[in-house]
Scaffold this motif. Structure first.
Motif, short mmCIF file in Angstrom:
data_model
loop_
_atom_site.label_atom_id
_atom_site.label_comp_id
_atom_site.label_asym_id
_atom_site.label_seq_id
_atom_site.Cartn_x
_atom_site.Cartn_y
_atom_site.Cartn_z
N GLY A 66 38.03 35.37 -50.01
CA GLY A 66 39.01 36.07 -50.99
C GLY A 66 38.51 37.34 -51.73
N GLY A 67 37.38 37.64 -51.52
CA GLY A 67 36.90 38.88 -52.54
C GLY A 67 36.36 38.27 -53.93
N PHE A 68 35.86 39.19 -54.77
CA PHE A 68 35.41 38.78 -55.92
C PHE A 68 36.41 38.73 -56.93
N ASP A 69 36.33 37.50 -57.82
CA ASP A 69 37.37 37.19 -58.85
C ASP A 69 36.48 36.81 -60.32
N PHE A 70 36.27 37.70 -60.97
CA PHE A 70 35.54 37.56 -62.29
C PHE A 70 35.73 36.33 -63.15
N THR A 71 37.22 36.31 -63.32
CA THR A 71 38.00 35.12 -63.85
C THR A 71 37.48 33.82 -63.35
N GLU A 72 37.50 33.76 -61.98
CA GLU A 72 37.08 32.53 -61.42
C GLU A 72 35.53 32.23 -61.40
N LEU A 73 34.94 33.38 -61.41
CA LEU A 73 33.21 33.11 -61.59
C LEU A 73 32.90 32.81 -62.75
N LEU A 74 33.70 32.98 -64.00
CA LEU A 74 33.56 32.19 -65.25
C LEU A 74 34.02 31.00 -65.28
N GLU A 75 35.10 30.60 -64.73
CA GLU A 75 35.62 29.18 -64.48
C GLU A 75 34.63 28.19 -63.93
N ASN A 76 34.00 29.09 -62.86
CA ASN A 76 32.83 28.14 -62.01
C ASN A 76 31.71 27.80 -63.03
N ALA A 77 31.41 28.94 -63.68
CA ALA A 77 30.11 28.81 -64.83
C ALA A 77 30.33 27.78 -65.90
N MET A 78 31.77 27.91 -66.39
CA MET A 78 32.18 26.66 -67.47
C MET A 78 32.10 25.43 -66.73
N PHE A 122 24.50 27.14 -75.48
CA PHE A 122 24.75 27.97 -74.36
C PHE A 122 26.32 27.74 -73.86
N VAL A 123 26.64 26.20 -73.67
CA VAL A 123 27.90 26.09 -73.44
C VAL A 123 29.07 26.51 -74.34
N GLY A 124 28.72 26.44 -75.44
CA GLY A 124 29.70 27.58 -76.48
C GLY A 124 29.74 28.64 -76.45
N CYS A 125 28.67 29.59 -75.69
CA CYS A 125 28.76 30.93 -75.54
C CYS A 125 29.72 31.08 -74.25
N VAL A 126 29.42 30.37 -73.16
CA VAL A 126 30.21 30.37 -71.78
C VAL A 126 31.53 30.37 -72.28
N ALA A 127 32.01 29.24 -73.19
CA ALA A 127 33.38 28.72 -73.26
C ALA A 127 33.87 29.88 -74.23
N ALA A 128 33.30 30.63 -75.07
CA ALA A 128 33.80 31.82 -75.88
C ALA A 128 33.90 33.20 -75.02
N LEU A 129 33.00 33.41 -74.02
CA LEU A 129 33.06 34.30 -73.08
C LEU A 129 34.53 34.14 -72.24
#
Length: 308
Positions: A66-78, A122-129
């Motif tokens: 479905g193409g690149f989704d930046f929000t989905e990428l961050l949710e996966n990282a979280m 690091f987890v806090g930084c990902v959540a803040a982003l």
């Protein structure tokens, strides 16, 4: 062991470095208490492990389905960060149980607490982003979009560089045991892949591509991590099952320390072959292996000028 002021970053975090998020990330996520690498070849292996680990954590299907989704990428990282938040302490706890016969947890308290703090940071930084991205996407106020957007861009670069750093040192766990980073990389990559293998969810990919993308990363990470631990064992005597307190210290470049009393004047100083900051620089019990040991039955007295 109390940490002195500024020893986390070793003075690398300055006002000028804060203006450059990549420099700030280098200072914060690869702090001064993480030991220096032992071998350039191990460092090269670690870079390949980081790349494969990123593929395993974020998933190639994020860019394909479905193409690149930046929000989905961050949710996966979280999601991956939350998994690490529980998985890393469990894995380290299992190794502490394995090491229980060679030493105590108290001996490793400081590096363990430092690693936990780095993980939480690091987890806090990902959540803040993620919160900043959702705020920008959900706001129609231009002032909010500009102000929060600039902060979001700084945090994005800072967190991305930080992710590369913590993937290499795996939250500074090498300060506890140098085999912990490759071990944690293996466990994490397989744990990320197992749910897809069990459920058969290929994320819209064909069977061949699904198997390649799901199994390729953890298999690659495992192979590189085993090779990394194998080199640490063969070249430096660092074994995963050995408590860090039982490992001898590495030769440290610099001035030669003064010889203990009774040492022969000739020859180079004794330095054990492999690296650990918790071992004693000489033989067990503090006795130097080259100090004179008169036989209990011998009349020879080393203090007597004539040996009698």
């Amino acid at each position: 062991m109390a940490r002195t002021r500024g020893s986390w970053t070793g003075g690398a975090l300055t006002v000028r470095s804060v203006l450059k998020p990549q420099d700030a990330a280098r200072a914060v996520f690869h702090p001064a208490w993480i030991p220096q690498p032992l071998d350039p070849s191990v460092e090269r292996l670690k870079r390949f492990r980081v790349i494969a680990g990123a593929v395993a954590s974020l998933g190639v299907y994020t860019f394909i389905e479905g193409g690149f989704d930046f929000t989905e990428l961050l949710e996966n990282a979280m999601t991956a960060s939350v998994v690490l938040l529980f998985l890393t302490p469990l894995t380290v706890g299992a190794m502490l149980f394995v090491w229980r016969r060679g030493g105590t947890v108290r001996q490793l308290r400081v590096p363990l607490l430092n690693s936990l703090l780095l993980l939480l940071l690091f987890v806090g930084c990902v959540a803040a982003l993620l919160v900043l991205v959702q705020t920008v996407n959900g706001s129609a106020n231009p002032a909010v979009i500009i102000g929060v957007g600039l902060t979001m861009m700084w945090m994005l670069i800072f967190t991305a560089y930080g992710a590369v750093r913590v993937s290499g040192n795996f939250f500074g766990t090498a300060a506890t045991h140098r085999c912990l980073p490759p071990l944690l990389a293996m466990v994490t990559s397989w744990l990320v892949a197992v749910p897809d293998l069990v459920t058969g969810d290929l994320h819209g990919l064909s069977l061949t591509l699904g198997i390649v993308f799901i199994l390729g990363a953890p298999v690659t990470v495992t192979a590189i991590a085993l090779l990394e631990m194998g080199r640490l064992k063969r070249r430096y005597g660092i074994r995963l099952k050995a408590h860090p307190a039982t490992l001898a210290p590495a030769p440290v470049p610099g001035p030669v320390p003064p010889m203990p009393p009774g040492m022969p004047p000739a020859g180079s100083p004794y330095l054990p072959p492999q690296g650990n900051p918790y071992g004693h620089p000489y033989a067990p019990g503090g006795q130097h292996p080259y100090a004179p040991h008169p036989h209990p039955q011998s009349p020879y007295n080393p203090q007597h000028p004539y040996g009698g």
